[in-house]
Design an enzyme around this catalytic site. Structure first.
Site, PDB file in Angstrom:
ATOM      1  N   GLY A 117       0.809  -1.216   0.000  1.00 29.44           N
ATOM      2  CA  GLY A 117       0.000   0.000   0.000  1.00 29.44           C
ATOM      3  C   GLY A 117       0.845   1.271   0.000  1.00 29.44           C
ATOM      4  O   GLY A 117       2.063   1.221  -0.189  1.00 29.44           O
TER       5      GLY A 117
ATOM      6  N   TYR B 117     -13.927   4.270   9.828  1.00 29.24           N
ATOM      7  CA  TYR B 117     -12.459   4.280   9.852  1.00 29.24           C
ATOM      8  C   TYR B 117     -11.967   4.797  11.208  1.00 29.24           C
ATOM      9  O   TYR B 117     -11.113   4.179  11.855  1.00 29.24           O
ATOM     10  CB  TYR B 117     -11.970   5.179   8.708  1.00 29.24           C
ATOM     11  CG  TYR B 117     -10.485   5.407   8.627  1.00 29.24           C
ATOM     12  CD1 TYR B 117      -9.633   4.416   8.157  1.00 29.24           C
ATOM     13  CD2 TYR B 117      -9.936   6.643   8.975  1.00 29.24           C
ATOM     14  CE1 TYR B 117      -8.272   4.644   8.058  1.00 29.24           C
ATOM     15  CE2 TYR B 117      -8.571   6.877   8.865  1.00 29.24           C
ATOM     16  CZ  TYR B 117      -7.747   5.874   8.407  1.00 29.24           C
ATOM     17  OH  TYR B 117      -6.394   6.104   8.299  1.00 29.24           O
TER      18      TYR B 117
ATOM     19  N   LYS C  55      -9.960   3.037  14.385  1.00 34.19           N
ATOM     20  CA  LYS C  55      -8.690   3.584  14.892  1.00 34.19           C
ATOM     21  C   LYS C  55      -8.736   3.761  16.408  1.00 34.19           C
ATOM     22  O   LYS C  55      -7.768   3.440  17.109  1.00 34.19           O
ATOM     23  CB  LYS C  55      -8.350   4.905  14.198  1.00 34.19           C
ATOM     24  CG  LYS C  55      -7.984   4.754  12.722  1.00 34.19           C
ATOM     25  CD  LYS C  55      -6.792   3.813  12.523  1.00 34.19           C
ATOM     26  CE  LYS C  55      -6.367   3.660  11.086  1.00 34.19           C
ATOM     27  NZ  LYS C  55      -5.406   2.576  10.890  1.00 34.19           N
TER      28      LYS C  55
ATOM     29  N   ILE D 292      -0.955  11.573   4.457  1.00 33.69           N
ATOM     30  CA  ILE D 292       0.444  11.365   4.048  1.00 33.69           C
ATOM     31  C   ILE D 292       0.602  11.614   2.563  1.00 33.69           C
ATOM     32  O   ILE D 292      -0.150  11.064   1.747  1.00 33.69           O
ATOM     33  CB  ILE D 292       0.921   9.960   4.443  1.00 33.69           C
ATOM     34  CG1 ILE D 292       0.932   9.900   5.966  1.00 33.69           C
ATOM     35  CG2 ILE D 292       2.313   9.675   3.895  1.00 33.69           C
ATOM     36  CD1 ILE D 292       1.228   8.557   6.513  1.00 33.69           C
TER      37      ILE D 292
HETATM   38  N1  SER Z   1      -5.260   9.659   5.081  1.00 29.77           N
HETATM   39  C1  SER Z   1      -6.325   9.039   5.810  1.00 29.77           C
HETATM   40  C2  SER Z   1      -7.616   9.220   5.119  1.00 29.77           C
HETATM   41  O1  SER Z   1      -7.822  10.263   4.548  1.00 29.77           O
HETATM   42  C3  SER Z   1      -6.431   9.605   7.186  1.00 29.77           C
HETATM   43  O2  SER Z   1      -5.561   8.970   8.035  1.00 29.77           O
HETATM   44  O3  SER Z   1      -8.441   8.359   5.181  1.00 29.77           O
END
Ligand code: SER
Length: 322
Positions: free
Chosen positions: A11, A142, A146, A172
């Site tokens: 990934g 999501y 987490k 990122i």
């Molecule tokens: N980059 C991720 C997202 O946008 C967030 O951690 O889902």
């Protein structure tokens, strides 16, 4: 010497972390777990690989035993916007895989790194300079995985002594493997469009601030926290880390310094905007700085120059469309 297994090594993060870890610990000491294509170029030639479906605990256990693994980097996840379209899949991959890694780590004595995210916060979290320890009531599946992941990882540490550590990654920005279905993905795509000489259509509204980070800093965080002296760690799962916070207008301006003719327009994606609005504007990373000496190297200008340099090297210079 570490013997590392990366779960989810193909990934966005895994494809670069595997290269970096192999350069530090030796290519034969980093086993890349993969699940499905596409595979990065040269993937199967670059060192040991193993097929792993992270939702199957036995497959993780077999890989750990076969390669005498002592550290698991668990990167399996479905990003925020994609997970909203298939919450069950988001849960299975995000949380059941982690539970499997933690169980295997407990049984076979491994350390575990799992990324958390700015997505672990929600609309009731303080928005600016979000503290390390604060309200976490995310409104995405999501984010829920987490938060659960952070709590479970701490639980396995306090209850069973499993060496779990993690960081809350911002969006990122990288140039090797594209992210898939995240809310922060626009900040990657914009560079590809600029270098291709194409117009960029931004799915996030002007004035929406989110924390972001360039991949070299993210890799450094993932490696340094696993190397940190455990006696100095007051927190474990998960540390706020931060490098820069910007909105679409700021990244657009930074790129326009390199491509004055570059054009960005808006076509807001309601799902991504809704998610972005629920996340912090910026995180306070004081604890990471104090407990394991976290220091980012890249700000928006420095990252922009490097992204453009790398993408231009790869794709060549093109004429900018007006
Ligand atoms: N980059 C991720 C997202 O946008 C967030 O951690 O889902």
């Amino acid at each position: 010497m570490k013997n590392i297994l990366i779960v989810g090594s193909t990934g966005q993060i895994g494809s670069e972390l595997s290269i970096k870890l192999r350069s530090i610990y030796g290519e034969n000491n980093v086993v890349c777990g993969y699940y499905k294509p596409p595979y990065p170029e040269g993937f199967f030639e670059s060192g040991p690989t193993i097929e792993i479906d992270a939702t199957d605990k036995q497959q993780i256990a077999d890989a750990v035993k076969k390669h005498n693994i002592d550290t698991i980097y668990n990167l399996a996840a479905i990003l925020s916007a994609t997970a909203e379209k298939n919450p069950k899949l988001g849960w299975d991959v995000g949380l059941n895989s982690l539970m499997n890694c933690l169980d295997v780590a407990k049984e076979l004595d491994c350390a575990v790194f799992t990324p958390s995210s700015i997505g672990a916060f929600g609309p009731s979290t303080p928005k600016d300079k979000t503290p390390q320890d604060t309200i976490q009531r995310p409104t995405t599946v999501y984010g829920i995985t987490k938060v659960m992941g952070e709590l479970l990882s701490d639980y396995y540490y306090t209850r069973w002594g499993v060496d779990t550590r993690s960081v809350r990654f911002p969006g990122i920005i990288s140039n090797l493997t594209l992210p898939g279905g995240g809310t922060t993905d626009y900040a990657v795509e914009i560079y590809y469009k600029a270098v291709a000489g194409e117009k960029f259509t931004c799915p996030i509204k002007a004035g929406t601030f989110m924390d972001m980070m360039y991949m070299p800093d993210a890799l450094n965080a993932a490696i340094s926290i696993m190397e940190a002296n455990p006696d100095k760690l007051i927190h474990r799962n998960s540390f706020n880390i931060a490098a820069m916070s910007f909105d679409p207008e700021m990244i657009y301006s930074a790129i326009k310094k390199h491509y004055p003719g570059f054009v960005m327009e808006y076509d807001v994606d309601p799902l991504k905007q809704h998610i972005a609005d629920s996340w912090p504007n910026s995180l306070d990373d004081t604890c990471a700085r104090q407990e394991w000496n976290w220091r980012p190297e890249y700000d928006l200008e420095k990252m922009t120059a490097d992204m453009i340099r790398v993408l231009k090297d790869r794709f060549g210079s093109v004429k900018v469309t007006k």
